[in-house]
Write an enzyme that holds these catalytic residues in place. Structure first.
Site, PDB file in Angstrom:
ATOM      1  N   LYS A 198      56.887 -12.109  -9.901  1.00 32.14           N
ATOM      2  CA  LYS A 198      55.778 -12.315  -8.985  1.00 32.14           C
ATOM      3  C   LYS A 198      56.091 -11.696  -7.615  1.00 32.14           C
ATOM      4  CE  LYS A 198      53.875 -16.352  -7.081  1.00 32.14           C
ATOM      5  NZ  LYS A 198      53.708 -17.800  -7.085  1.00 32.14           N
ATOM      6  N   LYS A 249      68.024 -23.339  -5.342  1.00 30.26           N
ATOM      7  CA  LYS A 249      68.341 -23.166  -3.917  1.00 30.26           C
ATOM      8  C   LYS A 249      69.813 -23.433  -3.634  1.00 30.26           C
ATOM      9  CE  LYS A 249      64.008 -23.120  -1.613  1.00 30.26           C
ATOM     10  NZ  LYS A 249      63.105 -23.809  -0.706  1.00 30.26           N
ATOM     11  N   LYS A 299      57.031 -13.181  -0.678  1.00 33.11           N
ATOM     12  CA  LYS A 299      57.343 -12.847   0.705  1.00 33.11           C
ATOM     13  C   LYS A 299      58.818 -13.040   1.037  1.00 33.11           C
ATOM     14  CE  LYS A 299      55.329 -17.201   2.685  1.00 33.11           C
ATOM     15  NZ  LYS A 299      55.891 -18.177   1.814  1.00 33.11           N
TER      16      LYS A 299
END
Ligand code: TRP
Length: 340
Positions: free
Chosen positions: A202, A120, A205
């Protein structure tokens, strides 16, 4: 004295979901679809973790809306909000409070080692806020407040569950058995849905729109996205995730949703083109999502009722969470306050 219902004696499952985007077909196949089955055997806690989502800058109106939407989707797949606990994290202040206390039982080095923290920081280099670092402490608080036995998580969250266990064990070693030590809940394997554009990854969203099917996508969007799904150039329909990830992803979506075995599907489709595979998968996805979308629309049409359900559940959650929090406050020496 009347005996209370036994709900709380079943093993507790805690699941947290960030309202950072619309849920996808991957969330449906990998998790939501099975939640209804858990409801009878477990005491299920589903928390929309909006405080976690603040670690990345959000548009306020959208975040507010998403919390309700996610709760509505949980109900739309058939979860009963009187049985399972479905609520927003920020409605239960015990999460933030326990997180503050637990951060004193968590080492800086442990947090700095987290892979997600490092990822992140790289991804949001313009906003490396302290919350990115302390994120796992809040997650530990979520889980530990409810004396959770099992946490359904994907591989990406394994490290966070490990640190939760470490914090809980450290705390228990100092103060006695305050927290239940949680384990990972491993669901059925083979139901991972991959990105439509990069089938080695994967479905997520937080990736671009064309890479996933949203649970609320309209039929025409589902058809378009599947038509454009990346396959390969050998034209052969067979299940071989390593060499043919795109085709195999479509086949496994089809197999999960129809209940047909892979052999049967491959037999039926062999010799046909990828066009046929894509159309069949699209129609199947549309059919599977239609009843959920209809139920979702019904729930969202009455926001007052939805809000009331969430308020009620936040209260139920608070009662449970505060039992743990009060114990923790007492153990660490925070002054009692005039309740008892
Ligand atoms: N970190 C989790 C994720 O991004 C979300 C989460 C927050 C969570 N608290 C949790 C998951 C507690 C399980 C249990 O997916």
């Amino acid at each position: 004295m009347q005996t209370q219902p036994t709900v709380e004696h079943k093993p507790v499952i805690f699941s947290g979901i960030q309202p950072s985007g619309m849920l996808t077909l991957g969330n449906y196949i990998g998790a939501l679809r099975n939640f209804k089955l858990l409801e009878d055997d477990y005491d299920c806690v589903y928390c929309v973790v909006d405080l976690h989502t603040l670690t990345v800058r959000q548009e306020a109106a959208q975040l507010r809306r998403r919390c309700l939407e996610i709760a509505a989707i949980y109900m739309a797949v058939g979860l009963d909000p009187d049985k399972s606990l479905i609520f927003c994290q920020s409605h239960v202040s015990a999460h933030a409070e326990l997180s503050w206390i637990l951060s004193k039982y968590t080492y800086l080095g442990e947090l700095q080692r987290m892979t997600q923290y490092k990822d992140k920081c790289a991804k949001h280099a313009d906003n490396i806020n302290a919350g990115l670092l302390t994120y796992p402490v809040l997650m530990a608080a979520d889980i530990l407040l409810y004396q959770t036995h099992l946490v359904p998580i994907g591989a990406d969250q394994k490290q966070h569950l490990e640190i939760t266990r470490d914090i809980a064990q450290r705390f228990n070693a100092l103060y006695g058995d305050v927290f239940t030590i949680p384990d990972a809940y491993i669901g059925k394997v083979g139901s991972r849905v991959m990105s439509l554009q990069e089938p080695a990854r994967k479905m997520s969203k937080s990736d671009p729109e064309e890479t996933y099917v949203g649970i609320l996508d309209k039929p025409e969007d589902i058809r378009r996205k599947l038509k454009r799904a990346v396959t390969d150039s050998d034209g052969d329909i067979r299940f071989d995730p390593e060499n043919k990830p795109g085709v195999s992803n479509l086949l496994s979506i089809l197999s999960v949703l129809t209940g047909d075995s892979m052999d049967k599907l491959v037999n039926e489709l062999s010799g046909k083109g990828y066009g046929e595979l894509k159309t069949r998968t699209a129609e199947c996805v549309i059919e599977a999502l239609a009843p959920i979308q209809a139920e979702y629309a019904r729930i969202m049409a009455d926001k007052a009722t939805l809000q009331a359900i969430l308020d009620r559940n936040a209260e139920r959650a608070s009662v449970r969470a505060n039992r743990t929090l009060d114990k923790v406050k007492h153990k660490v020496g925070l002054a009692p306050h005039g309740k008892a």
